[in-house]
Design an enzyme around this catalytic site. Structure first.
Site, PDB file in Angstrom:
ATOM      1  NE  ARG A 128      -4.113  -1.864   1.888  1.00 30.61           N
ATOM      2  CZ  ARG A 128      -4.045  -2.981   2.619  1.00 30.61           C
ATOM      3  NH1 ARG A 128      -3.083  -3.131   3.516  1.00 30.61           N
ATOM      4  NH2 ARG A 128      -4.942  -3.919   2.450  1.00 30.61           N
ATOM      5  CG  LEU A 178      22.152  14.094 -18.489  1.00 27.88           C
ATOM      6  CD1 LEU A 178      21.839  15.555 -18.770  1.00 27.88           C
ATOM      7  CD2 LEU A 178      20.970  13.227 -18.880  1.00 27.88           C
ATOM      8  CG  HIS A 281       7.046  12.063 -24.867  1.00 28.75           C
ATOM      9  ND1 HIS A 281       5.675  12.013 -24.965  1.00 28.75           N
ATOM     10  CD2 HIS A 281       7.350  13.092 -24.042  1.00 28.75           C
ATOM     11  CE1 HIS A 281       5.166  12.988 -24.218  1.00 28.75           C
ATOM     12  NE2 HIS A 281       6.154  13.656 -23.642  1.00 28.75           N
ATOM     13  N   GLY A 871      31.956  -1.693 -70.265  1.00 28.33           N
ATOM     14  CA  GLY A 871      32.389  -3.068 -70.088  1.00 28.33           C
ATOM     15  C   GLY A 871      33.574  -3.362 -70.995  1.00 28.33           C
ATOM     16  CB  ALA A 874      35.208  -9.235 -76.687  1.00 31.22           C
ATOM     17  CB  ALA A 875      31.867  -7.444 -72.220  1.00 25.28           C
ATOM     18  CE  LYS A 877      31.843  -2.046 -74.711  1.00 26.03           C
ATOM     19  NZ  LYS A 877      33.206  -2.066 -74.382  1.00 26.03           N
TER      20      LYS A 877
HETATM   21  N1  LIG Z   1       5.400  10.808 -15.152  1.00 28.36           N
HETATM   22  C1  LIG Z   1       5.446  11.817 -15.931  1.00 28.36           C
HETATM   23  O1  LIG Z   1       5.025  12.907 -15.602  1.00 28.36           O
HETATM   24  C2  LIG Z   1       6.044  11.649 -17.262  1.00 28.36           C
HETATM   25  C3  LIG Z   1       6.332  12.767 -18.039  1.00 28.36           C
HETATM   26  C4  LIG Z   1       6.951  12.588 -19.273  1.00 28.36           C
HETATM   27  C5  LIG Z   1       7.256  11.312 -19.722  1.00 28.36           C
HETATM   28  N2  LIG Z   1       6.944  10.242 -18.938  1.00 28.36           N
HETATM   29  C6  LIG Z   1       7.279   8.889 -19.371  1.00 28.36           C
HETATM   30  O2  LIG Z   1       8.670   8.784 -19.502  1.00 28.36           O
HETATM   31  C7  LIG Z   1       8.968   7.733 -20.424  1.00 28.36           C
HETATM   32  C8  LIG Z   1      10.054   8.169 -21.341  1.00 28.36           C
HETATM   33  O3  LIG Z   1      11.217   8.431 -20.595  1.00 28.36           O
HETATM   34  P1  LIG Z   1      12.655   8.441 -21.272  1.00 28.36           P
HETATM   35  O4  LIG Z   1      12.596   9.299 -22.466  1.00 28.36           O
HETATM   36  O5  LIG Z   1      13.622   8.737 -20.250  1.00 28.36           O
HETATM   37  O6  LIG Z   1      12.793   6.946 -21.833  1.00 28.36           O
HETATM   38  P2  LIG Z   1      13.528   5.668 -21.231  1.00 28.36           P
HETATM   39  O7  LIG Z   1      13.368   5.564 -19.806  1.00 28.36           O
HETATM   40  O8  LIG Z   1      13.062   4.537 -22.055  1.00 28.36           O
HETATM   41  O9  LIG Z   1      15.025   5.972 -21.564  1.00 28.36           O
HETATM   42  C9  LIG Z   1      15.453   6.044 -22.879  1.00 28.36           C
HETATM   43  C10 LIG Z   1      16.598   5.094 -23.170  1.00 28.36           C
HETATM   44  O10 LIG Z   1      17.791   5.644 -22.673  1.00 28.36           O
HETATM   45  C11 LIG Z   1      18.420   4.732 -21.797  1.00 28.36           C
HETATM   46  N3  LIG Z   1      19.036   5.550 -20.776  1.00 28.36           N
HETATM   47  C12 LIG Z   1      18.430   6.328 -19.878  1.00 28.36           C
HETATM   48  N4  LIG Z   1      19.341   6.988 -19.182  1.00 28.36           N
HETATM   49  C13 LIG Z   1      20.550   6.621 -19.645  1.00 28.36           C
HETATM   50  C14 LIG Z   1      21.871   6.973 -19.329  1.00 28.36           C
HETATM   51  N5  LIG Z   1      22.139   7.880 -18.417  1.00 28.36           N
HETATM   52  N6  LIG Z   1      22.873   6.382 -19.999  1.00 28.36           N
HETATM   53  C15 LIG Z   1      22.597   5.488 -20.987  1.00 28.36           C
HETATM   54  N7  LIG Z   1      21.382   5.142 -21.313  1.00 28.36           N
HETATM   55  C16 LIG Z   1      20.363   5.701 -20.658  1.00 28.36           C
HETATM   56  C17 LIG Z   1      17.348   3.829 -21.340  1.00 28.36           C
HETATM   57  O11 LIG Z   1      17.850   2.578 -20.963  1.00 28.36           O
HETATM   58  C18 LIG Z   1      16.466   3.737 -22.553  1.00 28.36           C
HETATM   59  O12 LIG Z   1      16.962   2.780 -23.435  1.00 28.36           O
HETATM   60  C19 LIG Z   1       7.673   7.433 -21.121  1.00 28.36           C
HETATM   61  O13 LIG Z   1       7.203   6.187 -20.687  1.00 28.36           O
HETATM   62  C20 LIG Z   1       6.753   8.544 -20.699  1.00 28.36           C
HETATM   63  O14 LIG Z   1       5.400   8.109 -20.622  1.00 28.36           O
HETATM   64  C21 LIG Z   1       6.361  10.397 -17.743  1.00 28.36           C
HETATM   65 ZN   LIG Z   2       5.939  15.212 -22.239  1.00 31.74          ZN
END
Ligand SMILES: NC(=O)c1ccc[n+]([C@@H]2O[C@H](COP(=O)([O-])OP(=O)(O)OC[C@H]3O[C@@H](n4cnc5c(N)ncnc54)[C@H](O)[C@@H]3O)[C@@H](O)[C@H]2O)c1
Ligand SMILES: [Zn+2]
Length: 1563
Positions: A128, A178, A281, A871, A874-875, A877
């Site tokens: 929960r 990142l 997205h 070519g 004698a191919a 052509k």
């Molecule tokens: N809850 C919310 O308010 C909200 C808002 C926006 C999107 N979402 C959801 O978020 C999802 C999309 O998220 P996303 O774009 O992060 O996709 P994701 O989580 O699938 O990540 C994208 C890809 O990048 C890889 N990855 C992520 N971080 C990495 C890193 N630091 N190094 C290497 N690889 C990495 C993942 O393994 C994946 O293959 C969707 O399901 C969407 O519905 C939710």
């Molecule tokens: Zn969004």
């Protein structure tokens, strides 16, 4: 440790942002979130990354020290949206339960949005609700999904439908994560960042605009160095998170303000729903934002500049701004076509953020602010408009359009460009208003900023550009200045760059100006010449006379006299004029070479220089000469760019055509724009009232329908306005308007004069083209026709002016008019449609052209483009080139002969005298000449050594690049040697032939895009067969014949030989197949020549399409996939060889896939994937992904091969098959247990044959016999009865023929005789209510009678007027006539080549039923004329009338007619063979046979086919063969060949030819 920034959400500062803060994360958690169990959950991608492992190790260490009693668990789930599912969630929960996790557990979700959402949801419901800590690792997760507490999983019916609000205890955004994020994901996240700034924070948006280039450069570099942009990145995340946190805090459950975060999402989500998972997205939201911003602009809420800023910003971050964005399309492939308005509207209506079925959108009011801070209900009509590129313009409603309107068109392009240069060179700050935002201005601004010429900023939400000039003190910069294809910018900046000084900080000595490929073709030479002669040092880095330029800094201009040819471009003049004050001495600019082009633009430049404080004086003594004093520009406080006068013609014309009044407030009589004269010079004489002040123009139209034509107007000073004038003239009733002086309009965005003529015709307005203009015959408004929407309305030719002009006249039609490509107005006036809609109250509707997905792959055929043949000598052509020319109806040109003729010398002499080198030079010159001069309708056969010269090679490559065909012909070298040694007429080789070949081979390969390998021919029949299979190849590569993907049960046999040279029984092996697979990977030699030879062998023996497969090891084949280049080469070779199908593994590296698809021509692509490990069950989403991937590549066929580990796997496969029907699917399971799937697979089942040695074992491959047997056993095939009917039929060989075929293929059918003279009897006894009735073969006398039972007839049966084959079909019976096929195929099998376009004539002897089939056959084969003789000809005339006249039938009655006739090469004799031939007839026949054998028209020995099959040798045959040396074909051939087709119609299977042939011949 790095600094940590904290952001407050819902009253607590629990969001922490920093770079490399793993230590901090761990200590915060351990210190503040006491627990017995911590669980780190992430995906397998992240588990491999360094930042993650640092976090985990830190956690382990610190936990041991701080809370030794607690434990740390970790769990990894598979990555990707597909796994955001119930199944994965359950797996995580089971793990937690198994580990004995309790209520006090703390879950740490480390990952992208998928992990965050799903694990957040697990935490929300586990026990929960347990505590969750979000450690977002994707940019999207950091700025969006991790903040706000929304959690969810996906279901098959939609994304995020099941979830909960569950706030995390902490969100740690550690930017260092990142570092490993893939670039596409990185960019994806930027969409949300830009969105947040766009709705909330203009200052941040402005910062993001500036950050874009740097961001993209770093993120997309091979080894991204995030530390170099650390500060900016942290700020990017922080600012975005702050907004989201603030909004969430004030509206946690999304009832009001939080909706704003959905900007771009209403449309974005709808697109995403269709394009996921190929599109991400953020990418969809990016497109959505633009569309929603355009909607806002359309509704008059958002100013155009804001839309421009938003698109530019998104595009600069590498995000798509349209579904049709090139890179975006590459990702989504053909799925694009499923993005249809209906679908989008439906998806929008159910988007859960929209209550009920109403559609709501967030409307932007300006950058940084939303309209009324809420989402608005919008109409489907308006949405449809912004979502489509086609528009229906409704009739202008006189009651709705305003009587008077003020319109400010966008700023003039020429003035904008000049103002920027002047301001940048000037002293002081100037505020520039109404600047046109175009490519030119963008590049100009960027370049000026890079050269530190001026500080540039914006005010009023981007409406005002503030330029703080630096007095002309520009300095060099590190990077090259990239100008795209911005022509004006490149010309103006070239002179500006010559004024640049060396940057003391970097000591960089040069400025480099460059542009895109197109730009690197455009000329700049005359300007560069003028500058260098005045002291500048400029070097061409690439092509002479074009960008890129390398300009030496600190050289400046010397000043004094500069001469410039000004007949080419006035931009060169303006460029020098504007920079001249900065020369060391005052400048005198003399324009030489005649009257300068576009004098008005030169005047405009001088006038504007004056506004910036420098006065140019015209020489009083010399024509076209200007004196420019030394000085520095003084920037005025404000500079308002005059509106574009060409654009202004549209609203003014609107007034003229509707009898209303329109004012353009900033263009008047003092304007220096040529098109500013439009009102006075064109509209006024047509009957409008024009009131003009120095700076404004008002036009009031005469009452609707009373415009007068303008007998003649020279529009040379305002050429761009001629289109507007034309549509006005179109409704100037009963008179002709003639416009001249506009020849240049033929070479604008399109041929505008022709466009006007063609499109106005659709309105019922006729025009004539004049040498330098157009004549328009105006009509009464009430007689204006409405262009047909069904016929795709009016075209814009991707030309903004065409689109805008036609929007005006369309409103005068009685019905709405469809205009295509409306977005093309974006070039100069993106908001034009909004003006029509919101200012002129015109009703507009979006319109979607019906789209046929099948057509999506249609490539244009070669048409009449010349084909170049290369070519070895004698191919073959000359021979094959002549066949080619004759088939295509092209002329043949031998380049060697051409050269000899032109130089008047024999090539051997030439080489002897002047040497090879000289010859090669001449050869290249000739080639160039011929390739351009004879670019249509020729087969250009080249000398064997043409590829030796580099120049010639580059011409061949260029020809391929331009879309032409260069065909490389080859044959076995030993044969070539033998052949050449026997021929003394040709120049001797200096080297051995083989050495020559070895040297040239790769050149031939790289210079050609098609390749044909001729097989060795032992005799005439083989030689003729070569001709027909070569022509088949030609049909494929020129797009005349596409392999039709079978619809019914079909198969291809896999050849696993290491070399086909040793393969035996090929004809037997392919029995029953529809195609034959060449497994290139199993060949013993991967050299291109060897592989090409294999196709030659196949083509020699087998007339089936080739499936060309290079199966890699990981896919169960033998090709080592690490040899990417060789793989690429082999795949491209397949296309070169013109194979029917090419197997393209979905695991192939992307760039190779792209290259193959780009070159695929007319080869069908099979997108394949094999899982021979059996790891994937058929309900695994990976299969669906593979299927989708193939679909999005627009593969013609999808092939998925799994491995059965149990019988159930076959059942699962069938479910998969049923659910995936977008594209033809081949899906089978390997392995002994997978056999059922091979039996059930409907199209192109891969099969084997017992005669193939060394087959791989254990694959479960079956032969066609085995499959048919098994399919029968399980009730797939049921027993069927076939009959031959007619009388007498006791000697009919049909039962033998068909039954032998059934037996060979294991088909459960029987074929019997049924003697009858009455079709009704047949019907009653064999057909009616007989479930097992299979079909009929019909002979005399029932061929006509039976037709009454046929509910459908083939074209052949209709024309021939008789039916010899009948089968049951849905709701009735289908009748066909295969006699003609019997005739055609007998000829072809006996070596008659394709004769289309070869002017070959045919002859039919006899007047019975068969003669009709013979005429039909000869026509189908392509006979030019068909002669017809019979004992009596009265009947013939009547029958002749029943054939279409283009059959060119000529009845030869008299001897004179026979003498006058042309020679024939094909004869079908249809007279009964039992009786003696009529004397007169015999004379005619002999004359015709003689003529035929003498002329050998078509280049082959003429052929006579006997239709009667008894006796085996008839008198006519004897005569033809013995006396006139014709080839003769006995009647039994025709019988077998017509039976072969009948068999196909009856059973759907290709008949085993040899088998049925033997069955007929055997007595
Ligand atoms: N809850 C919310 O308010 C909200 C808002 C926006 C999107 N979402 C959801 O978020 C999802 C999309 O998220 P996303 O774009 O992060 O996709 P994701 O989580 O699938 O990540 C994208 C890809 O990048 C890889 N990855 C992520 N971080 C990495 C890193 N630091 N190094 C290497 N690889 C990495 C993942 O393994 C994946 O293959 C969707 O399901 C969407 O519905 C939710
Ligand atoms: Zn969004």
């Amino acid at each position: 440790m790095s600094k940590v920034e904290k952001v407050t959400i819902l009253g607590k500062d629990t969001i922490h942002v920093g770079y490399g803060i793993q230590d901090h994360i761990v200590s915060e958690i351990i210190a503040n979130k006491a627990s017995s169990t911590y669980v780190i959950i992430t995906d397998t991608n992240l588990a491999r990354t360094q930042p993650f492992n640092k976090l985990k190790t830190n956690f382990e260490t610190q936990l041991k020290q701080e809370r030794p009693e607690s434990r740390l668990l970790s769990y990894y789930v598979p990555p990707g949206e597909n796994n955001k599912s119930r199944t994965t969630k359950a797996a995580v929960e089971d793990f937690l339960l198994q580990q004995g996790c309790t209520r006090d557990t703390v879950i740490i979700a480390v990952g992208g949005g998928v992990i965050g959402d799903m694990i957040g949801f697990v935490a929300a419901t586990f026990m929960r609700g347990v505590r969750v800590i979000q450690v977002p690792t994707s940019l999207l997760a950091m700025v969006d999904s991790s903040v706000g507490g929304k959690t969810a999983i996906d279901t098959p019916l939609g994304k995020n439908f099941i979830g909960a609000f569950h706030q995390p205890d902490y969100v740690f955004c550690d930017i260092s994560f990142l570092e490993t994020l893939p670039p596409r994901q990185f960019i994806n996240g930027m969409a949300e960042v830009i969105k947040t700034a766009a709705i909330w924070n203009e200052e941040e948006f402005t910062r993001l605009e500036k950050f874009a280039n740097q961001f993209l450069a770093v993120v997309t570099s091979k080894h991204p160095d995030l530390l170099s942009i650390k500060q900016e990145l942290v700020k990017t995340v922080l600012e975005s998170v702050k907004v989201k946190a603030f909004v969430v805090s004030s509206d946690e459950k999304e009832s009001g303000l939080r909706n704003l975060l959905n900007f771009g999402h209403t449309i974005g989500h709808a697109i995403e729903a269709v394009l996921t998972p190929e599109a991400l997205h953020g990418e969809c939201v990016s497109v959505g934002m633009i569309k929603e911003a355009e909607l806002s602009r359309y509704l008059g809420i958002l100013p155009p500049v804001a839309v421009a800023r938003l698109s530019k910003c998104l595009a600069n971050y590498g995000l798509p701004i349209s579904i049709d964005d090139k890179d975006f399309l590459k990702k989504v492939g053909t799925k694009r076509h499923y993005v249809e308005i209906e679908t989008l509207l439906k998806k929008m209506a159910i988007d859960k953020k929209n209550d009920g079925s109403k559609i709501r959108c967030v409307l932007l009011e300006k950058i940084g602010r939303c309209y009324q801070l809420k989402a608005h209900e919008v109409s489907k009509r308006d949405l449809t408009f912004v979502l489509t590129d086609e528009v229906l313009v409704h009739p202008f409603d006189p009651k709705a359009i305003p009587q008077s309107t003020v319109i400010v068109p966008p700023g003039s392009k020429s003035i904008s460009n000049r103002a920027l240069v002047l301001a940048a060179l000037g002293n002081g700050t100037v505020r520039i208003k109404n600047l046109l935002h175009s490519d030119d201005t963008k590049h100009m601004l960027d370049a000026v900023a890079s050269l530190q010429g001026a500080e540039i900023s914006t005010e009023d939400n981007g409406e005002t550009i503030v330029v703080k000039g630096n007095g002309g003190n520009l300095v060099t910069c590190g990077e090259q200045l990239y100008l795209g294809n911005a022509g004006t910018a490149s010309r103006f900046l070239t002179t500006v760059a010559s004024l640049v000084g060396v940057n003391p900080e970097t000591n960089e000595q040069h400025v480099v100006l460059t542009g895109n490929a197109r730009m690197q073709e455009r000329p700049i030479g005359p300007l560069v010449d003028a500058l260098t002669s005045n002291g500048s040092e400029i070097e061409y880095l690439n092509k002479q006379g074009s960008l890129p330029l390398k300009i030496q800094a600190s050289k400046g201009l010397r000043g004094g006299r500069i001469e410039l040819a000004a007949t080419i471009s006035s931009q060169y003049v303006s460029s020098i004029l504007m920079c001249a004050p900065y020369a060391n001495e005052p400048v005198t600019l003399a324009l030489v070479g005649g009257k300068p082009i576009s004098q008005l633009y030169i005047d405009m430049t001088c006038a504007m220089m004056k506004s910036f404080g420098i006065e140019v004086t015209k020489s009083s003594t010399e024509e076209h000469t200007y004196h420019i004093p030394k000085g520095v520009y003084t920037n005025p406080e404000e500079y308002v760019i005059e509106s574009d006068a060409s654009s202004a013609t549209y609203p003014l014309a609107f007034a003229a055509m509707t009898g209303t009044s329109v004012t353009v407030p900033n263009i008047g009589s003092s304007s220096l724009q040529g098109d500013a004269r439009f009102a006075v010079d064109v509209l006024k004489p047509m009957g409008c009232k024009v009131e003009q002040t120095a700076t404004s123009t008002t036009v009031t139209g005469p009452p609707r329908g009373t415009l007068k034509p303008l007998p003649h107007v020279d529009m040379e000073p305002m050429t761009d306005a001629f289109l507007t004038a034309s549509v006005v003239a179109a409704v100037a009733k009963n008179g002709t308007t003639s416009i001249t002086g506009i020849a240049n309009q033929r070479v604008k965005e399109c041929n505008r004069i022709k466009a006007m003529v063609d499109e106005l015709a659709k309105y019922g307005v006729t025009c004539n083209e004049l040498p330098d203009g157009i004549e328009i015959h105006g009509v009464d408004i009430d007689e204006l026709k409405t262009p047909s929407t069904e016929k795709r309305g009016v075209k814009s030719y991707d030309d903004h002016r065409v689109a805008m002009s036609f929007s005006l006249i369309s409103g005068l039609c009685k019905e709405p008019v469809l205009i295509l490509e409306r977005s093309t107005t974006g070039k100069t006036w993106p908001g034009w449609w909004d003006i029509l809609h919101s200012k002129f109250n015109v009703t507009l509707d979006g319109y979607e052209l019906p789209f046929n997905v099948e057509d999506a792959s249609a490539v244009e055929g070669n048409g009449d483009k010349s084909i170049i043949v290369i070519g070895m000598r004698a191919a073959g052509k000359s021979t094959l080139s002549k066949w080619l020319a004759s088939f295509l109806g092209f002329k043949f040109l031998d380049l060697d002969e051409y050269l000899e003729k032109k130089l008047g010398v024999d090539i051997r002499e030439l080489i002897k005298d002047k040497g090879w080198e000289y010859f090669r030079e001449q050869e290249a010159i000739i080639a160039k000449e011929c390739f351009t001069q004879y670019s249509q309708g020729y087969v250009l056969s080249t000398g064997g050594g043409i590829v030796e010269g580099e120049e010639a090679r580059s011409q061949l490559k260029a020809y391929v690049k331009s879309g032409g065909i260069v065909l490389h012909l080859h044959r076995d070298l030993d044969e070539t040697v033998t052949f050449l040694s026997a021929d003394a007429s040709r120049p001797a080789y200096t080297n051995e032939i083989k050495e020559v070949w070895l040297r040239r081979e790769k050149w031939y390969q790289e210079c050609s895009n098609y390749h044909y390998y001729s097989s060795h021919c032992a005799n005439d029949v083989e030689f003729n067969h070569l001709r027909s299979s070569f022509i088949d190849f030609v049909k494929t590569i020129t797009g005349q014949q596409l392999v039709a993907v079978p619809r019914g049960r079909s198969s291809f046999v896999t050849l696993t030989f290491p070399s086909l040279n040793e393969a035996k029984h090929l004809e037997e092996i392919v029995i029953g197949s529809d195609a034959v697979e060449l497994r290139v990977d199993l060949l013993k030699d991967y050299s291109l020549t060897f592989v090409a030879e294999q196709t030659a062998i196949l083509r020699k023996y087998i007339d089936l399409p080739i499936v060309y497969t290079v199966r890699t090891k990981s896919q169960g084949g033998s090709f080592p996939e690490e040899n990417v280049d060789q793989l690429r080469e082999l795949l491209l070779l397949g296309i070169k060889l013109g194979v029917g199908y090419l197997d393209l593994e979905l695991t192939t590296p992307n760039e190779v896939i792209e290259q193959v698809l780009a070159n695929k021509g007319f080869t069908r692509i099979i997108g394949s994937h094999h899982d021979f490990t059996g790891a994937l069950k058929w309900n695994n989403v990976e299969w669906k992904n593979k299927y989708n991937q193939a679909v999005s590549l627009n593969a013609d066929i999808v092939k998925l091969v799994g491995t059965a580990k149990s019988f159930q796997d076959n059942i699962d496969l069938e479910i998969f098959r049923r659910e995936n029907t977008l594209k033809p699917l081949i899906a089978v399971n390997m392995g002994e247990q997978g056999k059922l799937s091979r039996v059930l697979n409907p199209i192109l089942t891969p099969i084997t044959h017992e005669l193939i040695p060394n087959k791989p074992t254990g694959t479960g491959q079956l032969s066609i016999k085995e499959i048919n047997k098994a399919f029968t056993e399980i009730g797939g095939f049921t027993h069927k009865k076939f009959y031959v009917i007619g009388s007498p039929i006791e000697h009919s060989r049909s039962p033998n023929l068909h039954n032998a075929g059934y037996e060979k293929l294991n088909l459960p059918y029987t074929f019997d005789r049924f003697e009858a003279e009455d079709a009704d009897v047949v019907y009653e006894q064999l057909i009616k209510d007989k479930a097992d009735f299979g079909g009929l073969a019909i002979t005399m006398p029932l061929k006509l009678q039976i037709m009454k039972y046929a509910t459908e007839l083939s074209d052949a049966a209709k024309v021939i007027g008789a039916v010899n084959t009948l089968i049951p079909v849905q709701g009735g019976y289908f009748g066909d006539n295969t006699d003609y096929v019997g005739i055609i195929n007998s000829f072809i099998r006996n070596g008659v080549p394709s004769i289309e376009n070869s002017k070959v004539n045919g002859l039919v002897i006899g007047g019975g039923g068969t003669s009709r089939a013979a005429i039909y056959a000869l026509h189908e084969m392509g006979c030019d004329k068909i002669y017809w003789v019979n004992r009596t000809s009265s009947k013939l005339h009547e029958i002749k009338e029943s054939f279409p006249s283009d059959y060119n039938i000529e009845i030869l009655e008299t001897k004179e007619q026979v003498d006058a006739s042309e020679p024939v090469s094909l004869v079908v004799s249809c007279v009964p063979a039992t009786s003696e031939l009529d004397k007169d007839l015999l004379v005619k026949i002999e004359a015709l046979l003689l003529k035929g054998s003498e002329s050998k028209q078509g280049g082959f020995v003429p052929n006579l086919l006997e239709a009667a099959y008894k006796p085996r040798v008839t008198p006519v045959m004897k005569l033809a063969q013995d006396k006139y040396e014709w080839n003769v074909i006995p009647g039994v051939e025709m019988l077998v060949n017509q039976g072969e087709r009948q068999f196909k119609i009856h059973t759907g299977f290709n008949a085993p030819y040899k088998t049925i042939h033997e069955a007929v011949v055997a007595e």
